[in-house]
Scaffold this active site. Structure first.
Site, PDB file in Angstrom:
ATOM      1  N   PHE A 160       2.221  12.896 -14.268  1.00 28.15           N
ATOM      2  CA  PHE A 160       0.897  13.647 -14.207  1.00 28.15           C
ATOM      3  C   PHE A 160      -0.255  12.583 -13.684  1.00 28.15           C
ATOM      4  O   PHE A 160      -1.299  12.473 -14.911  1.00 28.15           O
ATOM      5  CB  PHE A 160       0.525  13.813 -15.757  1.00 28.15           C
ATOM      6  N   GLY A 161      -0.213  11.764 -13.004  1.00 29.97           N
ATOM      7  CA  GLY A 161      -0.737  10.731 -12.255  1.00 29.97           C
ATOM      8  C   GLY A 161      -1.966  11.123 -11.433  1.00 29.97           C
ATOM      9  O   GLY A 161      -2.349  12.257 -11.522  1.00 29.97           O
ATOM     10  N   GLY A 162      -2.792  10.400 -10.125  1.00 29.49           N
ATOM     11  CA  GLY A 162      -3.196  11.289  -9.580  1.00 29.49           C
ATOM     12  C   GLY A 162      -2.613  12.208  -8.746  1.00 29.49           C
ATOM     13  O   GLY A 162      -3.755  13.297  -8.871  1.00 29.49           O
ATOM     14  N   LEU A 163      -1.681  11.967  -7.844  1.00 28.40           N
ATOM     15  CA  LEU A 163      -1.454  13.478  -7.512  1.00 28.40           C
ATOM     16  C   LEU A 163      -0.609  14.111  -8.419  1.00 28.40           C
ATOM     17  O   LEU A 163      -1.154  16.076  -8.297  1.00 28.40           O
ATOM     18  CB  LEU A 163      -0.202  13.627  -6.635  1.00 28.40           C
ATOM     19  N   TYR A 220      -4.744  13.914 -21.025  1.00 29.85           N
ATOM     20  CA  TYR A 220      -4.434  12.489 -20.549  1.00 29.85           C
ATOM     21  C   TYR A 220      -5.192  11.473 -20.348  1.00 29.85           C
ATOM     22  O   TYR A 220      -5.054   9.891 -20.825  1.00 29.85           O
ATOM     23  CB  TYR A 220      -3.823  12.744 -18.793  1.00 29.85           C
ATOM     24  N   LYS A 275       8.599   9.065   0.255  1.00 34.42           N
ATOM     25  CA  LYS A 275       8.062   8.870   1.471  1.00 34.42           C
ATOM     26  C   LYS A 275       8.705   8.045   2.661  1.00 34.42           C
ATOM     27  O   LYS A 275       9.296   7.483   3.249  1.00 34.42           O
ATOM     28  CB  LYS A 275       6.447   7.963   1.349  1.00 34.42           C
ATOM     29  N   ALA A 317       0.863   4.255  -8.456  1.00 36.64           N
ATOM     30  CA  ALA A 317       2.411   4.636  -7.824  1.00 36.64           C
ATOM     31  C   ALA A 317       2.147   4.597  -6.624  1.00 36.64           C
ATOM     32  O   ALA A 317       2.933   3.689  -5.598  1.00 36.64           O
ATOM     33  CB  ALA A 317       2.573   5.319  -8.090  1.00 36.64           C
ATOM     34  N   THR A 318       1.340   5.196  -5.895  1.00 37.56           N
ATOM     35  CA  THR A 318       1.474   5.202  -4.048  1.00 37.56           C
ATOM     36  C   THR A 318       0.659   4.091  -3.762  1.00 37.56           C
ATOM     37  O   THR A 318       1.339   3.546  -2.404  1.00 37.56           O
ATOM     38  CB  THR A 318       0.037   6.445  -3.929  1.00 37.56           C
ATOM     39  N   GLU A 378       3.448   1.363  -4.022  1.00 36.75           N
ATOM     40  CA  GLU A 378       4.784   2.007  -2.917  1.00 36.75           C
ATOM     41  C   GLU A 378       4.014   1.222  -1.723  1.00 36.75           C
ATOM     42  O   GLU A 378       4.595   1.044  -0.767  1.00 36.75           O
ATOM     43  CB  GLU A 378       5.200   2.977  -3.344  1.00 36.75           C
ATOM     44  N   HIS A 384       4.932  -1.522   1.753  1.00 36.58           N
ATOM     45  CA  HIS A 384       5.564  -1.789   3.028  1.00 36.58           C
ATOM     46  C   HIS A 384       5.245  -3.168   3.863  1.00 36.58           C
ATOM     47  O   HIS A 384       5.000  -2.542   4.786  1.00 36.58           O
ATOM     48  CB  HIS A 384       4.956  -0.045   3.479  1.00 36.58           C
TER      49      HIS A 384
HETATM   50  P1  NAD Z   1       0.642   7.631 -10.686  1.00 37.58           P
HETATM   51  O1  NAD Z   1       0.921   6.346 -10.741  1.00 37.58           O
HETATM   52  O2  NAD Z   1      -1.003   8.046 -10.437  1.00 37.58           O
HETATM   53  O3  NAD Z   1       0.951   8.710 -11.662  1.00 37.58           O
HETATM   54  C1  NAD Z   1       2.350   8.404 -12.022  1.00 37.58           C
HETATM   55  C2  NAD Z   1       2.827   9.703 -13.298  1.00 37.58           C
HETATM   56  O4  NAD Z   1       4.289   9.511 -13.069  1.00 37.58           O
HETATM   57  C3  NAD Z   1       1.979   9.404 -14.525  1.00 37.58           C
HETATM   58  O5  NAD Z   1       2.108  10.231 -14.847  1.00 37.58           O
HETATM   59  C4  NAD Z   1       3.816   8.294 -15.598  1.00 37.58           C
HETATM   60  O6  NAD Z   1       2.944   8.879 -16.730  1.00 37.58           O
HETATM   61  C5  NAD Z   1       4.163   9.232 -14.705  1.00 37.58           C
HETATM   62  N1  NAD Z   1       5.796   8.865 -14.447  1.00 37.58           N
HETATM   63  C6  NAD Z   1       5.918   7.648 -14.744  1.00 37.58           C
HETATM   64  N2  NAD Z   1       7.905   7.968 -14.872  1.00 37.58           N
HETATM   65  C7  NAD Z   1       7.676   8.833 -15.260  1.00 37.58           C
HETATM   66  C8  NAD Z   1       9.016   9.853 -16.344  1.00 37.58           C
HETATM   67  N3  NAD Z   1       9.492   8.497 -16.522  1.00 37.58           N
HETATM   68  N4  NAD Z   1       9.119  10.504 -16.346  1.00 37.58           N
HETATM   69  C9  NAD Z   1       8.087  11.673 -16.580  1.00 37.58           C
HETATM   70  N5  NAD Z   1       7.072  11.182 -16.114  1.00 37.58           N
HETATM   71  C10 NAD Z   1       6.721   9.402 -16.005  1.00 37.58           C
HETATM   72  O7  NAD Z   1       1.376   8.193  -9.055  1.00 37.58           O
HETATM   73  P2  NAD Z   1       0.847   9.097  -7.789  1.00 37.58           P
HETATM   74  O8  NAD Z   1      -0.409   7.409  -6.926  1.00 37.58           O
HETATM   75  O9  NAD Z   1      -0.134  10.214  -7.615  1.00 37.58           O
HETATM   76  O10 NAD Z   1       1.844   8.949  -6.917  1.00 37.58           O
HETATM   77  C11 NAD Z   1       2.959   9.813  -6.998  1.00 37.58           C
HETATM   78  C12 NAD Z   1       3.929   9.674  -5.589  1.00 37.58           C
HETATM   79  O11 NAD Z   1       3.527  10.129  -4.962  1.00 37.58           O
HETATM   80  C13 NAD Z   1       4.480   8.330  -5.811  1.00 37.58           C
HETATM   81  O12 NAD Z   1       6.120   8.275  -5.262  1.00 37.58           O
HETATM   82  C14 NAD Z   1       3.370   8.211  -4.008  1.00 37.58           C
HETATM   83  O13 NAD Z   1       4.720   7.654  -2.684  1.00 37.58           O
HETATM   84  C15 NAD Z   1       3.628   9.784  -3.532  1.00 37.58           C
HETATM   85  N6  NAD Z   1       3.325   9.809  -2.359  1.00 37.58           N
HETATM   86  C16 NAD Z   1       3.342  10.517  -1.299  1.00 37.58           C
HETATM   87  C17 NAD Z   1       2.074  10.472  -0.463  1.00 37.58           C
HETATM   88  C18 NAD Z   1       3.165  11.061   1.247  1.00 37.58           C
HETATM   89  O14 NAD Z   1       1.616  12.463   1.653  1.00 37.58           O
HETATM   90  N7  NAD Z   1       3.927  11.891   1.049  1.00 37.58           N
HETATM   91  C19 NAD Z   1       1.051  10.527  -0.489  1.00 37.58           C
HETATM   92  C20 NAD Z   1       0.991   9.943  -1.443  1.00 37.58           C
HETATM   93  C21 NAD Z   1       1.638   9.682  -2.353  1.00 37.58           C
END
Ligand code: NAD
Length: 338
Positions: free
Chosen positions: A21-24, A65, A131, A197-198, A201, A205
């Protein structure tokens, strides 16, 4: 242990769970809020989860949150837990499909989450926006187990991989032979902490870093790095699963696919227009390039969460027909969610 899974009837909205429940994850809840065909009933973060069969209120979830750091503090349906994913899978017996908006740190994390679903005897649809090529390869290693478990897993269904990979698969149809697929993305976010996390990650790279180093970095270290680069991350020749997805879809060898881009962590405006260029030879022998460019006003969250739920809807249709296993964004057409 087998979890009784009550399928929602086909005329009912699809019950959705959001893991992370972070950014995405938060953007996903906002994307779902006005939808008729989908209802967000479950969500989890690292410290807790929330489940309500009548639906979770996106604003309340986000406020909780933000104030308390976990959905576990939500007044109705919130539970604090150190194994939130496992507990939620066991408790939430109406969820048809989950969007896995989780960090893939370490690089084996998402495959391990998939294994948890299999081990719990859960049946339904899973969608990720993972990714790295090596992360998608791990999921391919689970293909038979997913199929036997009755899980329809849609992988690489964000923006890149995801929307742009699918656009490349579509653009390829004009050609007899595909020469190159070049994905270039521009991401603008006002502050990196909204997408930790984004950003971590993406740092993984950079040539002088790897996933383990990026995972181990403290927030202060991430800030120090961004300070040095004026908030910009310039990424080239990334290990991105668009390559394996297009290869498995039979479109071109993976070495013809390149992915790179610029992330500005201090400005919501995109540093460049995200696009995919597909160059090939037509049956008449002409060499040409199709370019698909995303609108500059569309955010990363819009371009990830929209497709993720489009693929989740497509996954539900497959699941209802008894089609299980692993699918990528390059081989299935996403369905528009009303
Ligand atoms: P973020 O860091 O904002 O949020 C991560 C969330 O996951 C947090 O709420 C955290 O509490 C939760 N979390 C972490 N470990 C956990 C666990 N063990 N159990 C339950 N919840 C847990 O993350 P974000 O920046 O929103 O990114 C999420 C993913 O989306 C990343 O892997 C990123 O690479 C991917 N992403 C993909 C694309 C794409 O185009 N394919 C683009 C952007 C991001």
């Amino acid at each position: 242990m087998n979890t009784p899974h009550i399928k929602t009837a086909t005329n009912q909205p699809i019950h959705i769970g959001v893991l992370g429940f972070g950014g995405l994850g938060q953007a996903a809840a906002r994307v779902l809020a006005p939808k008729q065909e989908m209802l967000c009933v479950a969500a989890a973060d690292q410290k807790g989860y929330a489940y309500n069969r009548q639906g979770l209120n996106a604003d309340q979830c986000m406020a909780t949150y933000k104030t308390h750091g976990s959905l576990g503090y939500l007044e109705s349906g919130g539970v604090l837990s150190h194994s939130s994913i496992e507990e939620l899978i066991g408790v939430a017996d109406t969820v048809d499909g989950y969007f896995l908006a989780l960090p893939n740190l370490p690089n084996t994390f998402m495959a391990n989450v998939a294994k948890q679903f299999i081990a719990k005897g859960w049946r339904g649809v899973l969608v990720d926006a993972i990714k790295r090529t090596s992360a998608v390869e791990q999921l391919f290693g689970l293909k038979d187990e997913l199929q036997a478990a009755g899980i329809t897993y849609m992988t690489g269904c964000g923006a890149t991989p995801g929307l742009l990979t699918a656009a490349a698969a579509l653009a390829a149809q004009s050609y007899a032979e595909i020469h190159t697929v070049k994905i270039t993305f521009g991401v603008g976010i006002a502050n990196w902490e909204a997408y930790r996390a984004t950003i971590r990650e993406d740092i993984g790279h950079l040539p002088e870093y790897n996933v383990e180093q990026a995972k181990a970095m403290t927030d202060a270290e991430v800030e120090a790095l961004l300070e040095k680069t004026n908030g910009l991350l310039k990424l080239e020749n990334m290990e991105h699963a668009d390559d394996i997805m297009l290869e498995l879809a039979g479109i071109c060898d993976r070495d013809r696919v390149t992915v790179g881009g610029i992330v500005d962590t201090r400005n919501a405006k995109k540093p460049l227009s995200t696009n995919v260029q597909v160059t090939g030879r037509t049956f008449e022998g002409k060499i040409s390039t199709h370019t698909f460019t995303l609108g500059d006003e569309t955010s990363m969250a819009a371009n990830v969460c929209g497709p993720a739920f489009g693929y989740l809807k497509a996954g539900v249709e497959l699941h209802r027909k008894g089609i299980y296993g692993l699918f990528t964004a390059a081989e299935i057409m996403p369905k528009f969610v009303r």
